[in-house]
Design a protein around this motif. Sequence first.
Motif, PDB file in Angstrom:
ATOM      1  N   SER A 133       2.531  36.007  75.597  1.00  0.00           N
ATOM      2  CA  SER A 133       3.581  37.009  75.422  1.00  0.00           C
ATOM      3  C   SER A 133       3.158  38.137  74.490  1.00  0.00           C
ATOM      4  N   THR A 134       2.178  37.880  73.619  1.00  0.00           N
ATOM      5  CA  THR A 134       1.738  38.926  72.685  1.00  0.00           C
ATOM      6  C   THR A 134       0.950  40.027  73.389  1.00  0.00           C
ATOM      7  N   GLY A 136       1.950  41.614  75.981  1.00  0.00           N
ATOM      8  CA  GLY A 136       2.890  42.640  76.421  1.00  0.00           C
ATOM      9  C   GLY A 136       2.732  43.042  77.874  1.00  0.00           C
ATOM     10  N   ARG A 137       2.375  42.095  78.730  1.00  0.00           N
ATOM     11  CA  ARG A 137       2.239  42.403  80.160  1.00  0.00           C
ATOM     12  C   ARG A 137       2.575  41.170  80.988  1.00  0.00           C
ATOM     13  N   LYS A 138       2.826  41.405  82.259  1.00  0.00           N
ATOM     14  CA  LYS A 138       3.173  40.317  83.160  1.00  0.00           C
ATOM     15  C   LYS A 138       1.926  39.539  83.575  1.00  0.00           C
ATOM     16  N   LEU A 155       9.757  41.314  82.079  1.00  0.00           N
ATOM     17  CA  LEU A 155       9.120  41.433  80.761  1.00  0.00           C
ATOM     18  C   LEU A 155      10.120  42.073  79.815  1.00  0.00           C
ATOM     19  N   THR A 157      10.603  43.515  76.185  1.00  0.00           N
ATOM     20  CA  THR A 157       9.706  44.041  75.143  1.00  0.00           C
ATOM     21  C   THR A 157      10.421  44.388  73.845  1.00  0.00           C
ATOM     22  N   GLU A 158      11.710  44.135  73.741  1.00  0.00           N
ATOM     23  CA  GLU A 158      12.493  44.606  72.596  1.00  0.00           C
ATOM     24  C   GLU A 158      12.670  43.528  71.532  1.00  0.00           C
ATOM     25  N   TYR A 159      11.597  42.932  71.056  1.00  0.00           N
ATOM     26  CA  TYR A 159      11.748  41.881  70.049  1.00  0.00           C
ATOM     27  C   TYR A 159      12.389  42.445  68.791  1.00  0.00           C
ATOM     28  N   CYS A 182      11.049  35.250  82.920  1.00  0.00           N
ATOM     29  CA  CYS A 182      10.858  36.453  82.114  1.00  0.00           C
ATOM     30  C   CYS A 182       9.961  36.102  80.931  1.00  0.00           C
ATOM     31  N   GLN A 185       8.372  39.211  75.048  1.00  0.00           N
ATOM     32  CA  GLN A 185       7.208  39.636  74.281  1.00  0.00           C
ATOM     33  C   GLN A 185       7.302  39.190  72.824  1.00  0.00           C
ATOM     34  N   ASN A 186       6.185  38.660  72.299  1.00  0.00           N
ATOM     35  CA  ASN A 186       6.101  38.164  70.922  1.00  0.00           C
ATOM     36  C   ASN A 186       7.076  37.017  70.653  1.00  0.00           C
TER      37      ASN A 186
END
Length: 264
Positions: A133-134, A136-138, A155, A157-159, A182, A185-186
């Motif tokens: 997840s770090t 930032g892509r599928k 994906l 991306t709004e951590y 899904c 990310q992070n």
Amino acid sequence: METATSTPVLNLPKGIPIKLQFDTPEAARLHRKQMLTVAFRLFAKFGYDEGVAGHITVRDPEHTDHFWVNPFGIDFGSINLTDLICVNHRGDVVEGNYSVNRAAFAIHSQIHAARPDVIAAAHAHSMYGKAYSTLGRKLPPSTQDACAFYDDHGLFTEYGGVVGEVEEGQRIALALGQRKACILQNHGLLTVGGTVEEAAWWFITMDRSCQAQLIAEATGHPVIAIDHETALLTRGQVGFPMAGYFQFQPLLQRILRETPDLLN
């Protein structure tokens, strides 16, 4: 509702239990809770537990704005049927003796609200899922197993820290859309399905696909030889709901052999 897709059709071996419809809500509830208990034990076996993080939910078959979930602070590997708690759409525990993880309510309540077709949802901080997840892509369609998620996962991306508010749960549900999974990310992975068995299998195979991708990238430059049309074809072969349910069955058989009284 717990129904199988009409196509494609699996030629199932004799002895594999396929019962996705039940005569009463009580029978459906018992089955869903049993499979939820099994899923937690399997998640512990695969090392998906991380302190108090992680949760799997299943919609109640009678009160469809309620869901069953693991109690806050109880080890996945220790969860029994009687430990599960039922939570309503306001986050109140309406059945059970434990409290609910606030993040579990914030995320899962919004997914169940946005997706009436979703019976179960799984989220955990698995090692390979959170590592991938770090990036930032599928996931690319680099293996046959990964093709199950081709053009069928989102994906987010709004951590913004530990999820505690339903507004972030709504944004996660939006990023999931109508897909089966899904990448947060992070954070980790999230999968959904029409049964507990399906949602749990998608999580297991997605985490392993993340592991395979990370190993491949660590050792060289992976060759993505599966083109768009072939990836879609393969997704249709291995990524449909009944395939997820069926792939779970050997794991179910294994855990019941190891703990034969688990469902009592």
